[in-house]
Design a protein around this motif. Sequence first.
Motif, PDB file in Angstrom:
ATOM      1  N   GLU A  16     -10.253 -52.326   6.359  1.00 37.47           N
ATOM      2  CA  GLU A  16     -11.367 -51.474   6.764  1.00 37.47           C
ATOM      3  C   GLU A  16     -11.556 -51.634   8.265  1.00 37.47           C
ATOM      4  O   GLU A  16     -11.072 -52.590   8.876  1.00 37.47           O
ATOM      5  CB  GLU A  16     -12.648 -51.841   6.020  1.00 37.47           C
ATOM      6  CG  GLU A  16     -13.185 -53.218   6.329  1.00 37.47           C
ATOM      7  CD  GLU A  16     -14.475 -53.515   5.567  1.00 37.47           C
ATOM      8  OE1 GLU A  16     -14.807 -52.734   4.649  1.00 37.47           O
ATOM      9  OE2 GLU A  16     -15.133 -54.530   5.888  1.00 37.47           O
ATOM     10  N   GLY A  17     -12.273 -50.709   8.885  1.00 39.85           N
ATOM     11  CA  GLY A  17     -12.504 -50.754  10.316  1.00 39.85           C
ATOM     12  C   GLY A  17     -11.514 -49.914  11.098  1.00 39.85           C
ATOM     13  O   GLY A  17     -10.609 -49.284  10.528  1.00 39.85           O
ATOM     14  N   ASN A  18     -11.687 -49.896  12.418  1.00 34.07           N
ATOM     15  CA  ASN A  18     -10.871 -49.078  13.313  1.00 34.07           C
ATOM     16  C   ASN A  18     -10.218 -49.939  14.395  1.00 34.07           C
ATOM     17  O   ASN A  18     -10.565 -51.114  14.585  1.00 34.07           O
ATOM     18  CB  ASN A  18     -11.724 -47.996  13.984  1.00 34.07           C
ATOM     19  CG  ASN A  18     -12.410 -47.094  12.987  1.00 34.07           C
ATOM     20  OD1 ASN A  18     -11.936 -46.912  11.870  1.00 34.07           O
ATOM     21  ND2 ASN A  18     -13.538 -46.529  13.385  1.00 34.07           N
ATOM     22  N   PHE A  19      -9.278 -49.323  15.130  1.00 35.11           N
ATOM     23  CA  PHE A  19      -8.685 -49.990  16.288  1.00 35.11           C
ATOM     24  C   PHE A  19      -8.131 -48.932  17.232  1.00 35.11           C
ATOM     25  O   PHE A  19      -7.920 -47.772  16.860  1.00 35.11           O
ATOM     26  CB  PHE A  19      -7.566 -50.951  15.857  1.00 35.11           C
ATOM     27  CG  PHE A  19      -6.271 -50.260  15.523  1.00 35.11           C
ATOM     28  CD1 PHE A  19      -5.284 -50.096  16.484  1.00 35.11           C
ATOM     29  CD2 PHE A  19      -6.034 -49.762  14.250  1.00 35.11           C
ATOM     30  CE1 PHE A  19      -4.095 -49.454  16.188  1.00 35.11           C
ATOM     31  CE2 PHE A  19      -4.857 -49.121  13.936  1.00 35.11           C
ATOM     32  CZ  PHE A  19      -3.878 -48.967  14.913  1.00 35.11           C
ATOM     33  N   ASP A  20      -7.906 -49.332  18.492  1.00 32.53           N
ATOM     34  CA  ASP A  20      -7.173 -48.491  19.445  1.00 32.53           C
ATOM     35  C   ASP A  20      -6.205 -49.381  20.206  1.00 32.53           C
ATOM     36  O   ASP A  20      -6.368 -50.607  20.254  1.00 32.53           O
ATOM     37  CB  ASP A  20      -8.122 -47.756  20.396  1.00 32.53           C
ATOM     38  CG  ASP A  20      -8.941 -48.698  21.258  1.00 32.53           C
ATOM     39  OD1 ASP A  20      -8.384 -49.295  22.189  1.00 32.53           O
ATOM     40  OD2 ASP A  20     -10.164 -48.845  20.993  1.00 32.53           O
ATOM     41  N   PHE A  21      -5.182 -48.751  20.808  1.00 36.15           N
ATOM     42  CA  PHE A  21      -4.101 -49.536  21.408  1.00 36.15           C
ATOM     43  C   PHE A  21      -3.611 -48.863  22.689  1.00 36.15           C
ATOM     44  O   PHE A  21      -3.515 -47.637  22.766  1.00 36.15           O
ATOM     45  CB  PHE A  21      -2.942 -49.665  20.419  1.00 36.15           C
ATOM     46  CG  PHE A  21      -1.742 -50.392  20.966  1.00 36.15           C
ATOM     47  CD1 PHE A  21      -1.760 -51.763  21.110  1.00 36.15           C
ATOM     48  CD2 PHE A  21      -0.601 -49.699  21.330  1.00 36.15           C
ATOM     49  CE1 PHE A  21      -0.649 -52.441  21.608  1.00 36.15           C
ATOM     50  CE2 PHE A  21       0.511 -50.356  21.826  1.00 36.15           C
ATOM     51  CZ  PHE A  21       0.484 -51.741  21.956  1.00 36.15           C
ATOM     52  N   ASN A  22      -3.283 -49.701  23.711  1.00 34.53           N
ATOM     53  CA  ASN A  22      -2.720 -49.211  24.971  1.00 34.53           C
ATOM     54  C   ASN A  22      -1.545 -50.092  25.367  1.00 34.53           C
ATOM     55  O   ASN A  22      -1.622 -51.323  25.299  1.00 34.53           O
ATOM     56  CB  ASN A  22      -3.759 -49.261  26.086  1.00 34.53           C
ATOM     57  CG  ASN A  22      -4.836 -48.212  25.920  1.00 34.53           C
ATOM     58  OD1 ASN A  22      -4.718 -47.103  26.404  1.00 34.53           O
ATOM     59  ND2 ASN A  22      -5.908 -48.571  25.221  1.00 34.53           N
ATOM     60  N   LEU A  23      -0.458 -49.460  25.797  1.00 31.56           N
ATOM     61  CA  LEU A  23       0.727 -50.179  26.254  1.00 31.56           C
ATOM     62  C   LEU A  23       1.178 -49.599  27.582  1.00 31.56           C
ATOM     63  O   LEU A  23       1.221 -48.375  27.756  1.00 31.56           O
ATOM     64  CB  LEU A  23       1.859 -50.056  25.235  1.00 31.56           C
ATOM     65  CG  LEU A  23       3.235 -50.595  25.665  1.00 31.56           C
ATOM     66  CD1 LEU A  23       3.192 -52.107  25.799  1.00 31.56           C
ATOM     67  CD2 LEU A  23       4.322 -50.187  24.673  1.00 31.56           C
ATOM     68  N   SER A  24       1.531 -50.479  28.539  1.00 34.52           N
ATOM     69  CA  SER A  24       2.004 -50.038  29.852  1.00 34.52           C
ATOM     70  C   SER A  24       3.258 -50.815  30.219  1.00 34.52           C
ATOM     71  O   SER A  24       3.292 -52.048  30.112  1.00 34.52           O
ATOM     72  CB  SER A  24       0.913 -50.261  30.909  1.00 34.52           C
ATOM     73  OG  SER A  24       1.370 -49.844  32.177  1.00 34.52           O
ATOM     74  N   PHE A  25       4.299 -50.077  30.647  1.00 30.99           N
ATOM     75  CA  PHE A  25       5.571 -50.694  31.022  1.00 30.99           C
ATOM     76  C   PHE A  25       6.093 -50.011  32.281  1.00 30.99           C
ATOM     77  O   PHE A  25       6.171 -48.785  32.345  1.00 30.99           O
ATOM     78  CB  PHE A  25       6.592 -50.530  29.885  1.00 30.99           C
ATOM     79  CG  PHE A  25       8.001 -50.945  30.244  1.00 30.99           C
ATOM     80  CD1 PHE A  25       8.394 -52.258  30.134  1.00 30.99           C
ATOM     81  CD2 PHE A  25       8.926 -50.017  30.690  1.00 30.99           C
ATOM     82  CE1 PHE A  25       9.696 -52.645  30.457  1.00 30.99           C
ATOM     83  CE2 PHE A  25      10.222 -50.375  31.019  1.00 30.99           C
ATOM     84  CZ  PHE A  25      10.601 -51.706  30.895  1.00 30.99           C
ATOM     85  N   ILE A  26       6.421 -50.803  33.305  1.00 26.92           N
ATOM     86  CA  ILE A  26       6.993 -50.281  34.545  1.00 26.92           C
ATOM     87  C   ILE A  26       8.153 -51.181  34.949  1.00 26.92           C
ATOM     88  O   ILE A  26       7.992 -52.406  35.044  1.00 26.92           O
ATOM     89  CB  ILE A  26       5.960 -50.229  35.697  1.00 26.92           C
ATOM     90  CG1 ILE A  26       4.746 -49.388  35.302  1.00 26.92           C
ATOM     91  CG2 ILE A  26       6.599 -49.657  36.962  1.00 26.92           C
ATOM     92  CD1 ILE A  26       3.629 -49.408  36.349  1.00 26.92           C
ATOM     93  N   PHE A  27       9.317 -50.581  35.186  1.00 25.46           N
ATOM     94  CA  PHE A  27      10.492 -51.346  35.598  1.00 25.46           C
ATOM     95  C   PHE A  27      11.132 -50.696  36.817  1.00 25.46           C
ATOM     96  O   PHE A  27      11.509 -49.524  36.785  1.00 25.46           O
ATOM     97  CB  PHE A  27      11.519 -51.424  34.468  1.00 25.46           C
ATOM     98  CG  PHE A  27      12.783 -52.141  34.855  1.00 25.46           C
ATOM     99  CD1 PHE A  27      12.790 -53.513  35.033  1.00 25.46           C
ATOM    100  CD2 PHE A  27      13.963 -51.444  35.046  1.00 25.46           C
ATOM    101  CE1 PHE A  27      13.946 -54.184  35.394  1.00 25.46           C
ATOM    102  CE2 PHE A  27      15.132 -52.094  35.411  1.00 25.46           C
ATOM    103  CZ  PHE A  27      15.126 -53.474  35.575  1.00 25.46           C
ATOM    104  N   ASN A  28      11.223 -51.465  37.907  1.00 25.22           N
ATOM    105  CA  ASN A  28      11.870 -51.027  39.136  1.00 25.22           C
ATOM    106  C   ASN A  28      13.272 -51.628  39.157  1.00 25.22           C
ATOM    107  O   ASN A  28      13.428 -52.852  39.210  1.00 25.22           O
ATOM    108  CB  ASN A  28      11.059 -51.486  40.359  1.00 25.22           C
ATOM    109  CG  ASN A  28      11.598 -50.895  41.660  1.00 25.22           C
ATOM    110  OD1 ASN A  28      12.795 -50.656  41.802  1.00 25.22           O
ATOM    111  ND2 ASN A  28      10.705 -50.668  42.609  1.00 25.22           N
ATOM    112  N   LYS A  29      14.283 -50.766  39.116  1.00 26.25           N
ATOM    113  CA  LYS A  29      15.662 -51.238  39.036  1.00 26.25           C
ATOM    114  C   LYS A  29      16.030 -52.114  40.220  1.00 26.25           C
ATOM    115  O   LYS A  29      16.815 -53.059  40.083  1.00 26.25           O
ATOM    116  CB  LYS A  29      16.603 -50.026  38.961  1.00 26.25           C
ATOM    117  CG  LYS A  29      18.057 -50.384  38.712  1.00 26.25           C
ATOM    118  CD  LYS A  29      18.902 -49.134  38.571  1.00 26.25           C
ATOM    119  CE  LYS A  29      20.368 -49.488  38.329  1.00 26.25           C
ATOM    120  NZ  LYS A  29      21.208 -48.267  38.192  1.00 26.25           N
TER     121      LYS A  29
END
Length: 657
Positions: free
Chosen positions: A370-383
């Motif tokens: 029961e209940g709710n959730f939210d999610f955030n993902l961030s990915f940055i790659f400089n070669k």
Amino acid sequence: MKTKKQKIIRILIGIGIFLVLLIVLFFAFRNTILDKAIDRIANKMERDYDSKFTVKEASFQGLTGVSMQEITLVPKGQDTLFSIQKMETSVSFWHIITGNVQLGTLHVENGFVQLVKKGDVKNFGKFLKRDASEANLSSEKSEKRDYAELAYNLISKGLNLIPTDMNVKNLAFRLDDNGKKANIKFNELRLADKQLETSIRVQTNTFTQRWKIKGFADPRNKKADIAFTNIDTGAIKMPYFDERFNLKSSFDSIRVNVENIDMSGGELHIDGFSSIKNLTVNHIKIAKKDVVIKDARFDYHLLLGEDFVLVDSSSTVMLNKIKFNPFLEFNTEEDTIYKMKVVIPEMKAQDFITSLPEGLFTNFEGMETEGNFDFNLSFIFNKNKPNDLVFDSKLSKNGFKILKYGEANLSKLNGEFVYRAIENGRAQRGVLVGNANPNYTPLSEISPYLRKSVLTTEDPSFFSHKGFITEAFKQSIIKNIKTKKFSRGGSTISMQLVKNVFLTREKTLSRKLEEILLVYILENNRIVSKERMLEVYFNVIEWGPNVYGIGEASNFYFQKHPSQLNLNECLFLASIVPRPKGFMWKFDDQGNLRDGAVKMQNYLTNLMLRRGVLTADDTIYKSFPVVVSGRARSFIRIKEIDSTAIDSVEISDEFDF
């Protein structure tokens, strides 16, 4: 003034006369020109690709029509690449003059295109090769390419070659990869008044089906809405992949929509959506059984510029009831940079659980929340700056609670249970995790040196993290990208515990994804204390061949109780956790630790001293040798091992401190 106007009129008349003469000459000699064009193509095929291109008969029909009979392309000494009995098409004369070639009509009867591979020899192989000068030229151009312009030109030219009126009968696409065969025959394909409809017969070594493609197609206005379905009952099976890659896949239907392709302000916009129903995939590297995605849809908004390609965050992905907004970007403006962001807006936790693909998360089937959730993902790659990698994730819960566990009942860690290791797909002897087992050792009775040594080698921040170490993941990603393989993991004790107790050792995508989700639930819902997790870990992990739990291990190696282990013995035991069955490789044929193993112990001791885990007083007896007195000694005596086997191993290969 009048004289100037007269001169302009005379010039225009002259140009008009010249164009008329040019058109008259073209129509007068157009069949000769067509023959010359075919000869040029034939010469190029023979010169550059060692192949024979022939057209038995070719002529113009009407003002813009071209008719050709018996067209073939045969690589020297190989199977025919393609053969078409009859083809008629029309091309606008004015579009030819302007260089913007557009096919008006296309009628094809009785033909085939076939790709054949016998051994390592391919009948299409010569058409895949480029000489060094072409490769270097392409490399030089790639540094200056304009992604938007390049994509738009390719799309425009490709769509212009799709006729607005098309009728194809009995055209087959054949594939023969050393006996792995697929024959896709277009019995009839019609495109008229922007309506597309086909009838396709697919035959392989394992099945025969009839497919249909139907929908709206407007190549001139760059729009389409096409559905791919099965004429027969049952799902559409994908040919060839089952025999070639042991990958079985099928689906009920696919729909592809292209709503907009627009070039403006130097940027290319592509909008539309695609969807699939009941996608089923089966492969040994994915899961032990069929993985089923009932309903998936991708509403895409693509944007290309001079130096970037991206999926805009206004795009949405639907996976059953899971909805999220992806952002993907490849940018070469200054450095080569890859970006990814995923946002899952607040949703019901139960909707998430029930939306997980069937077969991919078997341990979650039957779970109720029961209940709710939210999610955030961030990915940055400089070669060019790999060490600056960004990897951040955040999950926020709102009233989340587990009401019922699925197959993996995480709460069982709090009580007695029987643990069975899985070796080569087979369950091993049962090990009781509880006081009724004489070898079971409570955490308080395990030498503090062993606790400190194992935590240092396996998971130094175990008591402070929530199941995952973000920095370890970052370093793992960096190393894996640099080596272009999965050469390093970021496993914590929490992850090892879940893998041992609830999962198998199979190397599948399913197992890894389940491990991540189970660890998160275990660590973030106060199901089991850290102390209890560590206690169970010490009592279930493998310490040697058929040796499970620290109670068995202490007796197997040193004939001691775990509370009696000294520092050197604990350092040794900590060093074999990654590869317990290979413990004997650390000893010479006299039963003494090899130089490489001693150096490893000294390194670990100094590391623990620097971190304040040990004091100088703890190392008073450090010079005492490790003497194996238990049954393990018999394993050492029967081994004659090259001393370079261990000495050559780098510390970083065994441990990620």
